[in-house]
Design an enzyme around this catalytic site. Structure first.
Site, PDB file in Angstrom:
ATOM      1  CE  LYS A 193      29.388 -43.241  25.076  1.00 57.84           C
ATOM      2  NZ  LYS A 193      28.166 -42.837  25.221  1.00 57.84           N
ATOM      3  CE  LYS A 246      31.471 -41.098  27.717  1.00 61.86           C
ATOM      4  NZ  LYS A 246      30.110 -41.047  27.333  1.00 61.86           N
ATOM      5  CB  SER A 272      31.670 -42.394  35.589  1.00 56.04           C
ATOM      6  OG  SER A 272      31.703 -43.233  34.733  1.00 56.04           O
TER       7      SER A 272
HETATM    8  C1  PBG Z   1      25.245 -42.587  27.375  1.00 57.53           C
HETATM    9  C2  PBG Z   1      26.423 -41.944  28.002  1.00 57.53           C
HETATM   10  C3  PBG Z   1      27.356 -42.687  28.791  1.00 57.53           C
HETATM   11  C4  PBG Z   1      28.306 -41.676  29.241  1.00 57.53           C
HETATM   12  C5  PBG Z   1      27.981 -40.358  28.778  1.00 57.53           C
HETATM   13  N1  PBG Z   1      26.677 -40.617  28.054  1.00 57.53           N
HETATM   14  C6  PBG Z   1      27.294 -44.179  29.134  1.00 57.53           C
HETATM   15  C7  PBG Z   1      27.500 -45.194  27.981  1.00 57.53           C
HETATM   16  O1  PBG Z   1      27.504 -44.869  26.935  1.00 57.53           O
HETATM   17  O2  PBG Z   1      27.411 -46.208  28.420  1.00 57.53           O
HETATM   18  C8  PBG Z   1      29.384 -42.073  30.005  1.00 57.53           C
HETATM   19  C9  PBG Z   1      29.997 -40.982  31.074  1.00 57.53           C
HETATM   20  C10 PBG Z   1      30.899 -41.402  32.160  1.00 57.53           C
HETATM   21  O3  PBG Z   1      31.269 -42.525  32.322  1.00 57.53           O
HETATM   22  O4  PBG Z   1      31.248 -40.545  32.831  1.00 57.53           O
HETATM   23  N2  PBG Z   1      25.196 -42.899  26.141  1.00 57.53           N
END
Ligand code: PBG
Length: 321
Positions: A193, A246, A272
């Site tokens: 991530k 991700k 997103s």
């Molecule tokens: C929370 C989380 C996030 C996303 C999924 N789980 C945001 C982040 O880590 O700031 C992002 C998903 C998306 O942008 O669609 N930890």
């Protein structure tokens, strides 16, 4: 003469030689849950995507299941007044999110319900772990993530998705689940991530942006490829059932690397910001939305993803039906 164009000469032959096809069963639909049961509020930065109260969400799930998408990743929209430093509502069994999860599993036992394990939506700091003097504590965060995972498992969810990027959390959560009898609860780990700007619209949807600093001490540096193999090796050893990359589009090389190095399913989160780019460009008439969605989902699968979390799931199945 070898003429590759012969294999492209008609739709019938293109259909026979096509290497990759996205199926409804490859998709996981992320959903944002509101506390007020009948509420339905569009996300400004994600036109076409609505945060839903439980009554509306049950209808949405029913409709998607009929169209062949059976997996849902559900995120809570938490009111500021219900947030605190230690994210206590994330493990409060009376909190609306946890009650909704039980209800969804009761009404749709054949669905696959996935949850996020991270503190950010519930925390006044907006970080995935516990903050002390500006630092994100690792091992102290695990204790809170563990409590969160256990109550989610108790609600009957099929998979928990640690998205926090704390070290050693997969092993910690696996042991805790096993010790408490939840040996069947799967872990879909956010393995690679990255600290990405593409999460911006999601943070708008949940109002979960960090109040100070950024997530670079726990999420990965977008410049790093080999480090993803280190993370994946650890998650694999610690017992993850699925590895996730991700975001997806700017990280197709990482998806490909994990797919070729590990024999467990690889998921990719088409996040997103990747949704919003397509939504914005097609609203302006600069891109053909349907073609862009199909091309993007196909390319994510082609790179090696077995599963794709995507806000396009609903329109994908509608295009298909
Ligand atoms: C929370 C989380 C996030 C996303 C999924 N789980 C945001 C982040 O880590 O700031 C992002 C998903 C998306 O942008 O669609 N930890």
């Amino acid at each position: 003469m070898r003429r590759p164009r012969r294999n492209r000469k008609s739709e019938a032959i293109r259909g026979m030689t096509r290497e990759t096809e996205v199926l409804a069963s490859d998709l996981i639909y992320p959903l944002f849950l509101l506390e007020s049961p009948k509420a339905e509020i569009e996300v400004d930065s994600m036109p076409g995507i609505f945060r839903l109260g439980i009554d509306k969400m049950l209808g949405e799930i029913e409709q998607m299941m009929k169209l062949g998408v059976k997996a849902f990743d559900i995120f809570p929209v938490v009111d500021e007044s219900h947030k605190d430093r230690v994210a206590s509502n994330s493990y409060n069994p009376d909190f609306f999110y946890l009650k909704a999860l039980s209800r969804i599993k009761m009404e749709f036992p054949e669905s696959c319900i996935i949850t996020d394990v991270a503190m950010d939506p519930y925390s006044t700091d907006g970080h995935d772990g516990l903050v002390e003097n500006g630092k994100i504590l690792n091992d102290e965060s695990l204790v809170i993530l563990g409590k969160m995972a256990l109550v989610q498992a108790e609600c009957g969810v099929d998979m928990i998705g640690p998205s926090d990027m704390m070290d050693a959390r997969v092993g910690y959560l696996r042991d805790l689940l096993d010790e408490n009898g939840y040996t069947d609860t799967s872990i879909i780990s956010y393995t690679a991530k990255y600290a990405s700007c593409f999460y911006g619209p999601f943070r708008d949807a949940l109002d979960s942006a960090p109040k100070s600093g950024d997530k670079k001490t726990y999420q990965m540096d977008p410049a790093n490829r080999r480090e993803a193999l280190l993370e994946a090796g650890l998650d694999f050893q610690e017992g993850a059932d699925f590895l996730m990359v991700k975001p997806a589009l700017a990280y197709l090389d990482i998806i490909s690397d994990l797919k070729s190095s590990f024999d467990i399913p690889v998921a990719a989160y088409n996040v997103s910001g990747e949704y919003s780019m397509i939504a914005a460009a097609s609203e302006r008439g600069w891109l053909d939305r349907k073609s862009a969605v199909m091309e993007i989902l196909t390319s994510i699968k082609r790179s090696g993803a077995d599963l794709i979390l995507t806000y396009f799931a609903k329109e994908f199945v509608n295009y298909r039906s």
